[in-house]
Enzyme design. Structure first.
Site, PDB file in Angstrom:
ATOM      1  N   GLU A  41      88.374  64.767 -63.479  1.00  0.00           N
ATOM      2  CA  GLU A  41      88.862  66.014 -64.065  1.00  0.00           C
ATOM      3  C   GLU A  41      88.050  67.203 -63.549  1.00  0.00           C
ATOM      4  OE1 GLU A  41      89.525  67.857 -68.598  1.00  0.00           O
ATOM      5  OE2 GLU A  41      88.287  66.071 -68.287  1.00  0.00           O
ATOM      6  N   LYS A 115      97.159  69.280 -68.458  1.00  0.00           N
ATOM      7  CA  LYS A 115      96.546  68.622 -69.608  1.00  0.00           C
ATOM      8  C   LYS A 115      97.209  69.102 -70.898  1.00  0.00           C
ATOM      9  CE  LYS A 115      91.939  67.444 -71.418  1.00  0.00           C
ATOM     10  NZ  LYS A 115      90.490  67.628 -71.208  1.00  0.00           N
ATOM     11  N   CYS A 151      91.840  63.028 -69.182  1.00  0.00           N
ATOM     12  CA  CYS A 151      90.778  62.803 -70.185  1.00  0.00           C
ATOM     13  C   CYS A 151      91.327  62.664 -71.608  1.00  0.00           C
ATOM     14  CB  CYS A 151      89.727  63.888 -70.083  1.00  0.00           C
ATOM     15  SG  CYS A 151      88.119  63.369 -70.751  1.00  0.00           S
TER      16      CYS A 151
END
Length: 558
Positions: A41, A115, A151
Site C-alpha cells: 500500500e 480503498k 489493507c
C-alpha cells in the site's frame, strides 16, 4: 499464475528512491519469470504520508512516478505491476485524494482499485485525507480474475471479528460479484489480493495470519497479502507477507522485519514454514528495525546514549548496536556524587561487551556550580526533587551538546512504565530524538535484556539483578516512589491500553483500590510530559503518541 510478492521498505516522500526500489524488485521478479509483481500500500510515496497529502506537488509527483513505472512494463515479456499510490480525486466534491492500487501493464495503467474502508482509530487517520471508494470491481490479468483490496478492506470479516467497524465488507462484495459470474469465472482459482501497510504490535502477525486464513476458507480462495516493511517515525512495519490456499494454510511467506521477494505459483499446494520467532523476539526485531530506519531515514548514521549502568540504557545500547553497528554508537557515562561505583563499572563493562566507544563526563563540578548559582533562591529549603531533576537536566544538556558537535542523534532510555507515571525528567532523561523503549514496560525490559544475552553476556548480570534506581539521591530505589514493577505494570497495561477503570482493575487484579487510584492519578498528571516526549517506537496495541490522544488541562476522577 506466477506471482511475486515484493515486500519493500519505502521512505515517505522519497519518490526517486521508492521508484528505483520498485523497479529493482520488478526486474528481479522478471528474472524469475514472474507474470505479476505485487507491492505494498502507498509504496510509491511511502506510508503514512500524513499532511503531505495536502500538497498538490506531492500528489503530482506520485502520478509522475506511476507513469514511470507504467513505462517500464511496456517492454515485451515484462510482468504486470500492482502498486499502491495516491491519486487526485476528479470530483469537485469530497476529499482531494484517494488511496489506490494501480495495475500497470503494457505501458499503461489498466485498472485502478480505490480503498473503501478508511481506518480512523489508534494511529490511523485516513478519513482526514482520503475519499473512500463507493464500489469495487473484479479485474482480469492474463485471463485470471483478481479481487484487489487495500489493507483495511480485508479487516471487516463478520465471521472473524466480534464487532464490525464498517457497514460493508469489500472482500465479501467482490466475492459476491464472483459468484454472480461463477459460470465464467469458476474455471479459475479464486484469488484475493491485498496490498497493505499494516503496522506491527505484539502478537499482530499471528492475528493477521488467522484473519486472512479465515477469509481464504470462507471464500474458498487463495489470498495474497503483501505488507510494507520498515520503520517510519514511531511506526514499525513487519512485512510478514503471505500466500494462503483455500483451506487457510500458508503456502508462501515473506520475511519478518526485512525486505523480501517471494515468487510463487498460484495455485500452490506446499505448506510454508511456520512463524520462526516468539513474541519477545518479534519485539526485539521491531525495536532494532525501528531504530535503524528512524536514524537513517532522518539522514544520520550515529547514535549517542547516556549510560547510567542501569538496565534501561543498557537495553537501548544493545538495540542500537544491532541496528547501527558498534562503530556508530557512543556511550556517555555522567556520574554524580550519588552514582555508585558499581553502576559506573557496569556501564564500562556493557560498553566493552558491545564494543562501543565509552566516555566519562562526571557532573559533580557542574552540579555544584548550579547549586551555588541557585543558592540565594534555594536558601532555607531542603534537598529534593528540584536538585534531583537538575542532575538529569545537566546530563541532557551534555548529550545534546555532543549531538550538535558530532552529528549523532541522542536516543532516550525511558521505558513505558516511567513515561506512564511521569517518573522521568523533562529536558533531562527525556532529551533526545527517539524513545526506543518508550512502549516497553519495565517488566518487559528485563525480558528483552535476557533475550539480548541469549548467546553471550552483553548486558552485565549485575545490571539485570540489582534493584532499579535513578541514583539522584543517597540510597535511592525506584520502589521509594513507585509500587514494584510486577504490581505497577499490569495496572498500567489495563488502564493505558484497555481503558479499564480503577474499580475494574482493583477487582480483576485483587489490588487495593487506593493503590490503583494513586497510580492512575500519576498517569493523568503526566500527560503534559508525554506530549513533549521524543517519538516512541510502537510495539503494543496502544503506545504514547499519535495513537493515544488526551487533553492536558483536565480534571479526571480516577
Amino acid at each position: 499464475m506466477k506471482i511475486a510478492l515484493a515486500q519493500i521498505n519505502p521512505t515517505v516522500g522519497d519518490f526517486t528512491g521508492n521508484t528505483k526500489k520498485i523497479l529493482e524488485f520488478a526486474a528481479r521478479a522478471a528474472e524469475q519469470q514472474a507474470e505479476f509483481v505485487i507491492f505494498p500500500e502507498l509504496a510509491i510515496c511511502g506510508y503514512p504520508p500524513a499532511d503531505f497529502l495536502e500538497k498538490k506537488a506531492f500528489v503530482d509527483r506520485a502520478a509522475q512516478a506511476a507513469e514511470e513505472l507504467a513505462a517500464w512494463t511496456s517492454a515485451p515479456g515484462r510482468p504486470a505491476l500492482l502498486v499502491g499510490s495516491v491519486m487526485a480525486v476528479d470530483s469537485a466534491i469530497g476529499k482531494r485524494v484517494r488511496n489506490v492500487a494501480v495495475l500497470l501493464a503494457e505501458g499503461r495503467a489498466t485498472f485502478v482499485q480505490q480503498k473503501m474502508l478508511l481506518p480512523f482509530y489508534d494511529v490511523f487517520d485516513e478519513q482526514r485525507y482520503f475519499e473512500p471508494a463507493t464500489s469495487q470491481s473484479l479485474v482480469s490479468l492474463n485471463g485470471q480474475p483478481l479481487a484487489i483490496t487495500i489493507c483495511e478492506d480485508a479487516w471487516n470479516d463478520k465471521d472473524f471479528w466480534p464487532r464490525q467497524l464498517y457497514p460493508v465488507d469489500p472482500v465479501d462484495a467482490l466475492m459476491q460479484q464472483w459468484q454472480t459470474e461463477a459460470e465464467q469465472l469458476d474455471r479459475y482459482p479464486r484469488l484475493i489480493v491485498n496490498i497493505s501497510a499494516s503496522p506491527f504490535n505484539q502478537g499482530k502477525p499471528a492475528v493477521r495470519q488467522k484473519m486472512l486464513a479465515a477469509i481464504a476458507a470462507r471464500h474458498n480462495a487463495f489470498v495474497v497479502m503483501v505488507n510494507q516493511v520498515g520503520g517510519n517515525d514511531g511506526l514499525v512495519f513487519d512485512g510478514s507477507s503471505l500466500v494462503l490456499d483455500p483451506t487457510g494454510t500458508v503456502v508462501a511467506r515473506g520475511a519478518c522485519f526485512a525486505e523480501d521477494l517471494v515468487v510463487v505459483n498460484v495455485p500452490h499446494t506446499s505448506a510454508a514454514a511456520p512463524l520462526g520467532c516468539d513474541e519477545i523476539a518479534e519485539v526485539w526485531q521491531a525495536l532494532v528495525l525501528g531504530t535503524r530506519d528512524y536514524i537513517r531515514k532522518c539522514g544520520f548514521s550515529k547514535a549517542l546514549i547516556g549510560l547510567s549502568g542501569g538496565i534501561d540504557s543498557a537495553l537501548v545500547a544493545a538495540i542500537a548496536v544491532e541496528a547501527l553497528g558498534a562503530e556508530n554508537v557512543v556511550g556517555i557515562g555522567m556520574p554524580s556524587e550519588y552514582s555508585s561505583l558499581g553502576s559506573i563499572e557496569d556501564a564500562r563493562y556493557l560498553a566493552r561487551n558491545l564494543g562501543i566507544r565509552f566516555e566519562l563526563l562526571p557532573i559533580h563540578d557542574v552540579f555544584a556550580q548550579f547549586q551555588k548559582t541557585l543558592e540565594p533562591l534555594f536558601a532555607g529549603t531542603s534537598f529534593g526533587l528540584a536538585e534531583e531533576n537538575l542532575q538529569s537536566r545537566i546530563r541532557g544538556t551534555l548529550l545534546m551538546a555532543l549531538s550538535n558537535k558530532f552529528g549523532a542523534l541522542v536516543l532516550t532510555t525511558g521505558n513505558k512504565s516511567e513515561m506512564s507515571v511521569g517518573y522521568c525528567t523533562l529536558y533531562g532523561d527525556m532529551v533526545g530524538a527517539l524513545a526506543v523503549i518508550g512502549d516497553v514496560y519495565k517488566t518487559r525490559v528485563y525480558q528483552l535484556s535476557r533475550y539480548a544475552n541469549r548467546e553471550r553476556e552483553v548486558i552485565p548480570r549485575n545490571t539485570i539483578e540489582k534493584p532499579p534506581s535513578a541514583e539522584l539521591r543517597p540510597d535511592q530505589k525506584d520502589t521509594d516512589s513507585l509500587p514494584p514493577y510486577e504490581v505497577l505494570d499490569p495496572i498500567l497495561e489495563a488502564y493505558v491500553e484497555r481503558f479499564l477503570s480503577a474499580e475494574q482493575i482493583a477487582k480483576k487484579q485483587g489490588i487495593d483500590p487506593a493503590l490503583v487510584r494513586s497510580v492512575l492519578k500519576l498517569v493523568e498528571q503526566s500527560e503534559y510530559k508525554r506530549q513533549q516526549a521524543a517519538p516512541v517506537l510502537k510495539v503494543t496495541q496502544k503506545s504514547f503518541g499519535t495513537g493515544r490522544r488526551f487533553p492536558i488541562a483536565v480534571k479526571v476522577q480516577v
